[in-house]
Scaffold this active site. Structure first.
Site, PDB file in Angstrom:
ATOM      1  N   HIS A 204     -11.764 -26.287   3.276  1.00 53.69           N
ATOM      2  CA  HIS A 204     -10.667 -26.366   4.239  1.00 53.69           C
ATOM      3  C   HIS A 204      -9.555 -25.374   3.904  1.00 53.69           C
ATOM      4  O   HIS A 204      -8.881 -24.865   4.774  1.00 53.69           O
ATOM      5  CB  HIS A 204     -10.060 -27.764   4.223  1.00 53.69           C
ATOM      6  CG  HIS A 204     -10.599 -28.626   5.314  1.00 53.69           C
ATOM      7  ND1 HIS A 204     -10.585 -28.227   6.625  1.00 53.69           N
ATOM      8  CD2 HIS A 204     -11.156 -29.846   5.306  1.00 53.69           C
ATOM      9  CE1 HIS A 204     -11.114 -29.170   7.356  1.00 53.69           C
ATOM     10  NE2 HIS A 204     -11.478 -30.158   6.587  1.00 53.69           N
ATOM     11  N   ASN A 475     -27.103 -21.005  18.168  1.00 54.39           N
ATOM     12  CA  ASN A 475     -27.120 -21.613  16.826  1.00 54.39           C
ATOM     13  C   ASN A 475     -28.401 -22.422  16.635  1.00 54.39           C
ATOM     14  O   ASN A 475     -29.139 -22.236  15.672  1.00 54.39           O
ATOM     15  CB  ASN A 475     -25.916 -22.542  16.621  1.00 54.39           C
ATOM     16  CG  ASN A 475     -24.604 -21.856  16.927  1.00 54.39           C
ATOM     17  OD1 ASN A 475     -24.545 -20.637  16.968  1.00 54.39           O
ATOM     18  ND2 ASN A 475     -23.559 -22.617  17.149  1.00 54.39           N
ATOM     19  N   CYS A 523     -23.152 -19.534  24.458  1.00 50.00           N
ATOM     20  CA  CYS A 523     -22.005 -20.184  23.827  1.00 50.00           C
ATOM     21  C   CYS A 523     -22.235 -20.433  22.339  1.00 50.00           C
ATOM     22  O   CYS A 523     -21.438 -21.096  21.690  1.00 50.00           O
ATOM     23  CB  CYS A 523     -21.639 -21.473  24.552  1.00 50.00           C
ATOM     24  SG  CYS A 523     -22.970 -22.658  24.559  1.00 50.00           S
TER      25      CYS A 523
HETATM   26  C1  PEP Z   1     -25.594 -23.950  19.676  1.00 50.58           C
HETATM   27  O1  PEP Z   1     -26.510 -24.634  19.206  1.00 50.58           O
HETATM   28  O2  PEP Z   1     -25.625 -22.700  19.746  1.00 50.58           O
HETATM   29  C2  PEP Z   1     -24.368 -24.607  20.194  1.00 50.58           C
HETATM   30  C3  PEP Z   1     -23.431 -23.932  20.822  1.00 50.58           C
HETATM   31  O3  PEP Z   1     -24.232 -25.937  19.947  1.00 50.58           O
HETATM   32  P1  PEP Z   1     -23.729 -26.551  18.550  1.00 50.58           P
HETATM   33  O4  PEP Z   1     -23.342 -25.414  17.654  1.00 50.58           O
HETATM   34  O5  PEP Z   1     -22.605 -27.458  18.896  1.00 50.58           O
HETATM   35  O6  PEP Z   1     -24.949 -27.283  18.094  1.00 50.58           O
END
Ligand code: PEP
Ligand code: MG
Length: 592
Positions: A204, A475, A523
């Site tokens: 943090h 991600n 995203c």
């Molecule tokens: C992703 O998996 O790219 C995503 C945006 O969702 P999270 O990071 O919340 O799993």
């Protein structure tokens, strides 16, 4: 005899917050905590409980004071620090920590200090013993529990807190270690930079120093022993290098780098109101990801046009039960109103696997899954718990009367998951219509999906007939495509969104989406990397959603390129043998 000039020495540590700082180094030292283990007489236990209550009240008061001082900090620092202080205040309320400390006094016959210390250690050990998921996150939570106990002990024993007030303005603040709540005390204009002997990239403290925008390198060993008070130091928060007693040449190079960075920062601020448009005139939509409501101000200032991913998990965290419909509706409505007509994409609760939510633990299977990332998470869990899903849908549908909203389904792998969610949405809509006191939007909001499993990318044409928009979550898509968990040390080298296999799935999704007319965005974290921006545009993406801080740099990358160049980069990347080669293509493109 002329005194000899001290010799230049180089050290290195974790570069946690970018920028160059040059200045005299001053160490903030701290007396270690003394904790008495002597047990009080049984007749003194009520007095121990009273002392504890008093220390709790003092600690809460200190934290409230700290919170009120946050307004003096930049907006994004406030966004990082306020939730941490809230978490500490929560632990000093009717929490498990305080219940445990009191039990150790009442039933164990301990003094208040020893009870606080031992209970915090026991809870930290329990947190660390949890399995699966994000180890760094568990370490942070364990350290927070310890930190609250240290505050209590200082207040119980009246041992003074470390103060930075007496250190000269403009100096490099050095310390053996720096705790997050202490980082919150630092005013960004007071010091040139920060260097510590302990601490890592993920803590943090690192997050806070980044939010403060202070160049910082943590975990530099050996420096504090070699430096004397006032020694000249260069801290390079980009490379992690720390130079003690720099030579004339090193100093000159650092000064040059420092002024170049200042110029670049100024240019980024000017970008805020310019359009996100390529050289050839293509308009790109830049939106922000919101993880905590405190980020709203920063998002408003970033130049983002709406929220492309509202991770609704925050509402369910740090509490003992799930929030009800009214509570959720109020929070969504506040966010929608703050966005003032810009669209807000609310993702249904994405929980399970490494996203642990204490308030919902009773909904999880009794025995932990052997392979939670492949098990019950996201929409799979929600469809099993109709009441949770319907409560959230009702809250979103009500809040949608306040402005444009889209609803997004996480972790989709088959069409049935969308059709069942849509049925639930229609059911809730009909039910709400019957409640006369409730205002609803004219139309049901669009329902879209995260494309974050290879199945969703491969079946995009099929899913397009059920979903009104796609948002690629790079991600998870990276993790599932490469079968590589980013938290697993053995697989961390494999986890790379630039692997051609991942890029091909992105390209497949954008091609299918273009053919069916379904809008598609990205995203995941890849959207926030300016070096990857031309590649993503070349793969057909025209909408990107990212952490608010990243918006100006990504906009800069958009304004510096044209679609023809982007397509060339994408074609080369799709044909590249591996992520390394893709990175080389991107680096080459940046040089041109
Ligand atoms: C992703 O998996 O790219 C995503 C945006 O969702 P999270 O990071 O919340 O799993
Ligand atoms: Mg995801």
């Amino acid at each position: 005899m002329k005194p000899t000039k001290p010799r230049e020495r180089r050290f290195s540590g974790h570069p946690v917050s970018p920028g160059i700082a040059i200045g005299p180094m001053h160490e903030a030292t701290e007396a270690s905590l003394v904790i008495s283990t002597e047990k009080p007489a049984p007749s003194e236990l009520p007095a121990e409980l009273a002392r504890l209550e008093e220390a709790v009240a003092r600690s809460r008061h200190q934290l409230q004071k700290l919170k009120s001082r946050l307004t003096a900090l930049p907006k994004d620092s406030q966004a990082e620090i306020a939730p941490l202080l809230d978490a500490h205040l929560h632990m000093l309320g009717p929490s498990r920590l305080l219940r445990g400390i009191k039990a150790r006094i009442q039933d164990g016959g301990h003094g208040a200090e020893a009870a606080a210390h031992e209970e915090a250690e026991a809870q930290a050990a329990l947190i660390m013993a949890q399995t699966g998921g994000d180890k760094a996150g568990r370490q942070r939570r364990a350290e927070e529990v310890r930190e609250v106990a240290r505050r209590l002990i200082r207040n119980l024993t009246r041992q003074s807190f470390r103060s930075f007030e007496q250190l000269p303005q403009g100096s490099i603040l050095a310390a053996q270690d720096l705790r997050p709540a202490e980082a919150a005390l630092i005013h960004p204009t007071r010091f040139a930079g920060i260097v510590t002997a302990e601490g890592g990239l993920d803590g943090h403290t690192a997050v806070m120093l980044r939010a403060l925008g202070l160049p910082a390198v943590l975990g530099v060993s050996g420096l504090l022993d070699k430096a004397i008070t006032g020694s000249l130091v260069i801290v390079d928060g980009d490379s992690g290098d720390v130079v003690l007693n720099p030579s004339k040449t090193s100093l000159e190079a650092a000064r040059k780098k420092h002024s170049a960075q200042t110029r670049a920062r100024r240019a980024l601020t000017r970008l805020q109101n310019l359009p996100a448009q390529t050289r050839c005139g293509a308009q790109i939509e830049l939106q922000a990801n919101l993880e905590l409501p405190f980020e709203l101000t920063m998002i408003a200032e970033s130049g983002a046009r709406g929220i492309g991913l509202l991770r609704s998990e925050f509402m369910f965290m740090n509490r003992e039960t799930a929030p009800d419909e009214d509570h959720q509706a109020r929070i969504y409505q506040d966010i929608i109103e703050a966005m003032d007509g810009e669209p807000v994409t609310i993702r249904l609760l994405d929980w399970g696997s490494d996203k642990e939510i204490e308030a919902l633990s009773r909904y999880l299977p009794d025995s932990p899954e052997a392979n939670p990332a492949m098990g019950l998470r996201g929409i799979r869990l929600l469809l099993q718990h109709e009441a949770l899903l319907e409560t959230q849908l009702a809250a979103i549908l009500r809040a949608a009367a306040a402005g444009p909203v889209r609803i997004m389904v996480p972790m989709v792998s088959v069409a049935k998951e969308i059709t069942e969610t849509r049925e639930a949405m229609r059911r809730v809509w009909r039910r709400l219509k019957r409640r006369k006191s409730i205002t609803l939007p004219e139309k049901m909001p669009p329902l879209g999906i995260m494309v974050e499993t290879p199945a969703a990318a491969l079946a995009a044409p099929l899913l397009a007939s059920h979903a009104e928009f796609f948002a690629i979550g790079t991600n998870d898509l990276t993790m599932y495509t490469l079968a590589a968990d980013r938290a697993s040390p053995g697989a961390v080298k494999l986890y790379d969104p630039l692997e051609p296999a991942v890029l091909r799935l992105i390209h497949l999704t954008t091609s299918f989406a273009a053919a069916t007319g379904v809008p598609v965005s990205i995203c995941g974290e890849l959207a926030s990397r300016p070096a990857a921006t031309p590649l993503l545009l070349g793969l057909g993406i025209r909408q990107l959603s990212m952490h608010g801080n990243a918006v100006p740099r990504v906009k800069q990358a958009i304004r510096a390129t044209s679609l023809t160049t982007c397509e060339q980069i994408a074609n080369a990347a799709l044909a590249a043998p591996d992520a390394e080669a893709v990175r080389a293509i991107l680096a080459q493109a940046q040089e041109n």
